[in-house]
Design a protein around this motif. Structure first.
Motif, PDB file in Angstrom:
ATOM      1  N   GLN A 330       0.538  -1.416   0.109  1.00  0.00           N
ATOM      2  CA  GLN A 330      -0.232   0.200  -0.171  1.00  0.00           C
ATOM      3  C   GLN A 330       0.541   0.995  -0.064  1.00  0.00           C
ATOM      4  N   VAL A 331       1.916   1.333   0.207  1.00  0.00           N
ATOM      5  CA  VAL A 331       3.305   2.198   0.632  1.00  0.00           C
ATOM      6  C   VAL A 331       3.418   2.465  -0.244  1.00  0.00           C
ATOM      7  N   ALA A 332       3.193   3.247  -1.608  1.00  0.00           N
ATOM      8  CA  ALA A 332       4.003   3.538  -2.679  1.00  0.00           C
ATOM      9  C   ALA A 332       4.866   4.073  -2.803  1.00  0.00           C
ATOM     10  N   CYS A 333       6.289   4.712  -2.155  1.00  0.00           N
ATOM     11  CA  CYS A 333       7.315   5.122  -2.588  1.00  0.00           C
ATOM     12  C   CYS A 333       7.756   5.659  -0.680  1.00  0.00           C
ATOM     13  N   GLY A 334       8.977   6.164  -1.191  1.00  0.00           N
ATOM     14  CA  GLY A 334       9.619   6.458   0.149  1.00  0.00           C
ATOM     15  C   GLY A 334      10.479   5.311   0.490  1.00  0.00           C
ATOM     16  N   VAL A 335      10.033   4.078   0.732  1.00  0.00           N
ATOM     17  CA  VAL A 335      10.310   3.162   1.773  1.00  0.00           C
ATOM     18  C   VAL A 335      11.002   2.387   1.020  1.00  0.00           C
ATOM     19  N   ALA A 336      11.867   1.172   1.331  1.00  0.00           N
ATOM     20  CA  ALA A 336      12.822   0.851   0.879  1.00  0.00           C
ATOM     21  C   ALA A 336      11.929  -0.695  -0.158  1.00  0.00           C
ATOM     22  N   ASP A 337      10.600  -1.263   0.618  1.00  0.00           N
ATOM     23  CA  ASP A 337      10.291  -1.990  -0.554  1.00  0.00           C
ATOM     24  C   ASP A 337       8.921  -1.649  -0.650  1.00  0.00           C
ATOM     25  N   ALA A 338       8.767  -0.555  -1.231  1.00  0.00           N
ATOM     26  CA  ALA A 338       7.626  -0.151  -1.496  1.00  0.00           C
ATOM     27  C   ALA A 338       7.804  -0.785  -3.375  1.00  0.00           C
ATOM     28  N   ASP A 472      -9.629  -1.011 -22.943  1.00  0.00           N
ATOM     29  CA  ASP A 472      -9.640  -0.307 -22.080  1.00  0.00           C
ATOM     30  C   ASP A 472      -8.131   0.538 -22.075  1.00  0.00           C
ATOM     31  N   HIS A 473      -8.028   1.635 -21.268  1.00  0.00           N
ATOM     32  CA  HIS A 473      -7.326   2.389 -20.986  1.00  0.00           C
ATOM     33  C   HIS A 473      -7.184   2.483 -19.805  1.00  0.00           C
ATOM     34  N   VAL A 474      -6.230   1.575 -18.942  1.00  0.00           N
ATOM     35  CA  VAL A 474      -5.774   1.494 -17.761  1.00  0.00           C
ATOM     36  C   VAL A 474      -4.896   2.255 -17.121  1.00  0.00           C
ATOM     37  N   ILE A 475      -5.173   3.352 -15.932  1.00  0.00           N
ATOM     38  CA  ILE A 475      -4.140   3.930 -15.625  1.00  0.00           C
ATOM     39  C   ILE A 475      -3.367   2.912 -13.832  1.00  0.00           C
ATOM     40  N   VAL A 476      -2.506   2.540 -14.587  1.00  0.00           N
ATOM     41  CA  VAL A 476      -1.831   1.470 -13.087  1.00  0.00           C
ATOM     42  C   VAL A 476      -1.367   2.691 -12.178  1.00  0.00           C
ATOM     43  N   ASP A 477      -0.756   3.810 -11.902  1.00  0.00           N
ATOM     44  CA  ASP A 477      -0.026   4.215 -10.985  1.00  0.00           C
ATOM     45  C   ASP A 477       0.637   5.282 -11.113  1.00  0.00           C
ATOM     46  N   ILE A 478       0.390   6.231 -10.806  1.00  0.00           N
ATOM     47  CA  ILE A 478       0.879   7.570 -10.191  1.00  0.00           C
ATOM     48  C   ILE A 478       2.088   8.182  -9.266  1.00  0.00           C
ATOM     49  N   ASN A 479       2.487   8.916 -10.109  1.00  0.00           N
ATOM     50  CA  ASN A 479       3.967   9.326  -9.396  1.00  0.00           C
ATOM     51  C   ASN A 479       4.776  11.050  -8.955  1.00  0.00           C
ATOM     52  N   TYR A 480       4.481  11.271  -8.398  1.00  0.00           N
ATOM     53  CA  TYR A 480       5.259  13.007  -8.304  1.00  0.00           C
ATOM     54  C   TYR A 480       6.678  13.205  -8.340  1.00  0.00           C
ATOM     55  N   LEU A 481       6.671  14.179  -9.477  1.00  0.00           N
ATOM     56  CA  LEU A 481       7.694  14.579  -9.458  1.00  0.00           C
ATOM     57  C   LEU A 481       8.803  13.718  -9.791  1.00  0.00           C
ATOM     58  N   PRO A 482       8.321  13.194 -10.907  1.00  0.00           N
ATOM     59  CA  PRO A 482       9.481  11.701 -12.233  1.00  0.00           C
ATOM     60  C   PRO A 482      10.527  12.209 -13.073  1.00  0.00           C
ATOM     61  N   SER A 483      11.410  11.152 -12.821  1.00  0.00           N
ATOM     62  CA  SER A 483      12.117  12.322 -14.038  1.00  0.00           C
ATOM     63  C   SER A 483      12.116  12.590 -15.556  1.00  0.00           C
ATOM     64  N   PHE A 484      11.154  12.432 -16.228  1.00  0.00           N
ATOM     65  CA  PHE A 484      10.776  12.438 -17.682  1.00  0.00           C
ATOM     66  C   PHE A 484      11.891  12.038 -18.461  1.00  0.00           C
ATOM     67  N   LYS A 485      12.459  11.558 -17.902  1.00  0.00           N
ATOM     68  CA  LYS A 485      13.298  10.495 -18.809  1.00  0.00           C
ATOM     69  C   LYS A 485      13.601  10.331 -20.375  1.00  0.00           C
ATOM     70  N   GLU A 486      12.440   9.984 -20.389  1.00  0.00           N
ATOM     71  CA  GLU A 486      12.541   8.919 -21.680  1.00  0.00           C
ATOM     72  C   GLU A 486      11.777  10.314 -22.774  1.00  0.00           C
TER      73      GLU A 486
END
Length: 516
Positions: A330-338, A472-486
């Motif tokens: 449930q924890v999406a980011c910020g901890v080692a096992d997210a 169907d277009h399915v949104i599977v994740d959202i994240n803050y301040l991504p690298s947008f490196k692609e």
């Protein structure tokens, strides 16, 4: 009025010799590169500020060799000086850099006091690296500044640029882990010289007093999730109460709460929902085509939340949706096992599954092995296609030989089987044309605007897959301040700068000029 900073010259002493009361223990100590100096050189190298290293021509060969190599590796100039005098230094630098065109900053140690005073009298800005805490301008001269850490130099540079440039300059102070900072900086996203829309970027350091640093900036750009120490999702309190930040980030949070005039990208309360996958799923449950014009459906994945992998979960899972399913913390980011996840192929796979709890059990969507990464930078929306995991049938075959056990993997790395034999996730190869044509870009772009309004975020990303069969277009994740490196740097980086500037300008027009 001047025109910013023409360049920075670093005296060899401040690079090679740490300021310490202890004498060198051996000949190699005199040529060791302190960690702070290495960090400074990397930042200056990627900042767009012209930088040189000054050393005596009669220095030991090992010192000359080290400095020459350092200068070459960081695309800097190395000046060998025949005499250690202000006149010699000025002459050598002007031969290479010319005259006029901005301030020259010379950084030296206390041992060169006389030479520093002479340089200051010629109009150079001289930064004196001293061994003890001191006021930043104890000399009383506007051209002679004292600091006690090399980490302070970027703020000196940014302050001079803002003071001596006629442009409307905004200082953007940024906070993120070093690897992320370097990723942005390598692409030219964090220059100390002004961008076309008047931004200069200053690293904020937890190793220095934060209050004085934050007083110098107009905008705070942060990746606060890099500073999460722990997160407790088992309580019913607000997410903001459940997130425990590092001491430094707590200080930043407190400062921003008491200085609402500082524009924040983005306010912490707007970032909190992205930390919790359950909150993300609830948001996506309301998702629909904002204009109702799309020929395809856009949605979030079907899911349910679990606190334990026991018999009750087995009963809950039956009939929820077809297997396989993907199980995420449930924890999406910020901890080692997210990002420690699992794929279950039948209901019994959920019993005792080794995925961190609480967790989200989510339908696995067959998606042509293609993931579409979308990036929202202010008003601009970009996307890139990446190879992804195979469909559920293929994954099932990979596991059947081992008794159809669940697959456990780290979504940031590769997909391992339960025996530890790794199956490489497909790379970033080209996407088959037939697959890329199934994406309804206009539909997802409209949805990006809907998400932006609901989340009130300036810069964020989300991942979309197109379901085989239904499309169907399915949104599977959202994240803050991504690298947008692609996204190509020449497109993404200016959009990144413009998003920051527009957010700041908007905050100034809002009533009370509160935090943006």
């Amino acid at each position: 009025m001047g025109c910013g900073v023409r360049g920075v010259i670093l005296d060899a002493d401040v690079i090679l010799t740490p300021i310490s009361s202890s004498p060198p223990q051996g000949p190699d100590d005199a040529v060791r590169l302190p960690p702070l100096a290495d960090r400074l050189l990397r930042r200056l190298s990627l900042s767009g500020i012209r930088t040189g290293i000054a050393l005596r021509s009669d220095s030991p060969s090992r010192v000359v060799e080290l400095l020459m190599n350092l200068a070459a590796s960081h695309s800097m100039e190395c000046f060998g000086l025949n005499s250690w005098s202000a006149e010699d230094i000025i002459c050598e630098i002007q031969k290479s850099w010319g005259e006029g065109g901005g301030e020259i900053i010379y950084v030296a140690s206390e041992s060169s006091k006389r030479m520093m005073i002479e340089l200051a009298s010629h109009g150079w800005v001289v930064v004196d690296l001293v061994s003890e805490m001191t006021d930043s301008n104890k000399s009383g001269s506007s051209n002679l500044i004292s600091i006690n850490s090399l980490l302070q130099l970027p703020s000196i540079i940014c302050g001079i640029i803002k003071k001596t440039t006629s442009l409307d300059i905004l200082v953007v102070g940024y906070i993120m882990k070093p690897s992320r900072e370097e990723d942005f900086a390598k692409r030219g996203a964090f220059p100390m010289h002004p961008t076309p829309n008047g931004l200069i970027f200053m690293p904020l350091s937890f190793e220095l007093p934060l209050h004085s640093q934050l007083n110098e900036v107009d905008v705070v750009l942060h990746k606060a999730t890099d500073e999460i120490v722990s997160l407790n999702l088992s309580t019913l309190s607000e997410v903001s109460v459940r997130v425990n930040y590092s001491k430094g980030m707590q200080e930043v949070k407190s400062y921003l709460e008491h200085h609402r005039q500082v524009c924040v990208i983005d306010p912490l309360d707007k970032v909190y929902p992205i930390v919790d996958r359950l909150e993300i799923q609830k948001l996506l449950s309301d998702l629909k085509d904002p204009d109702g014009e799309g020929k395809h459906k856009i949605r979030g994945p079907n899911f349910f939340q679990v606190d334990n992998f026991d018999d009750d979960v087995i009963l809950t899972a039956k009939g929820k949706f077809p297997f396989p399913c993907i199980v995420k913390p449930q924890v999406a980011c910020g901890v080692a096992d997210a990002h420690s996840m699992g794929i279950a192929f039948e209901v019994d796979n959920l019993m005792g599954l080794r995925v961190p709890l609480p967790a989200i059990v989510q339908e696995y969507v067959d998606h042509f092995s293609t993931l579409y990464k979308f990036y929202v930078l202010g008003e601009k929306v970009f996307h890139a296609a990446k190879r992804s995991m195979p469909n559920g049938t293929t994954l099932r075959k990979l596991s059947e030989s081992k008794g159809l056990k669940p697959l456990l993997f780290d979504s940031l790395k590769s997909l391992p089987t339960v025996t530890g034999v790794e199956i490489d996730l497909p790379g970033n190869g080209s996407i088959p044309k037939a697959n890329s044509e199934v994406l309804d870009f206009d539909l997802v772009t409209r949805t990006a605007k809907w998400l932006s309004d609901r989340l009130s975020l300036t810069i964020f990303g989300f991942d979309v897959v197109v379901q085989e069969g239904t499309l169907d277009h399915v949104i599977v994740d959202i994240n803050y301040l991504p690298s947008f490196k692609e996204v190509p740097d020449d497109i993404a980086v200016p959009a990144f700068w413009n998003a920051i500037r527009k957010k700041y300008d908007l905050s100034r027009t809002q009533e009370g000029s509160g935090a943006c």
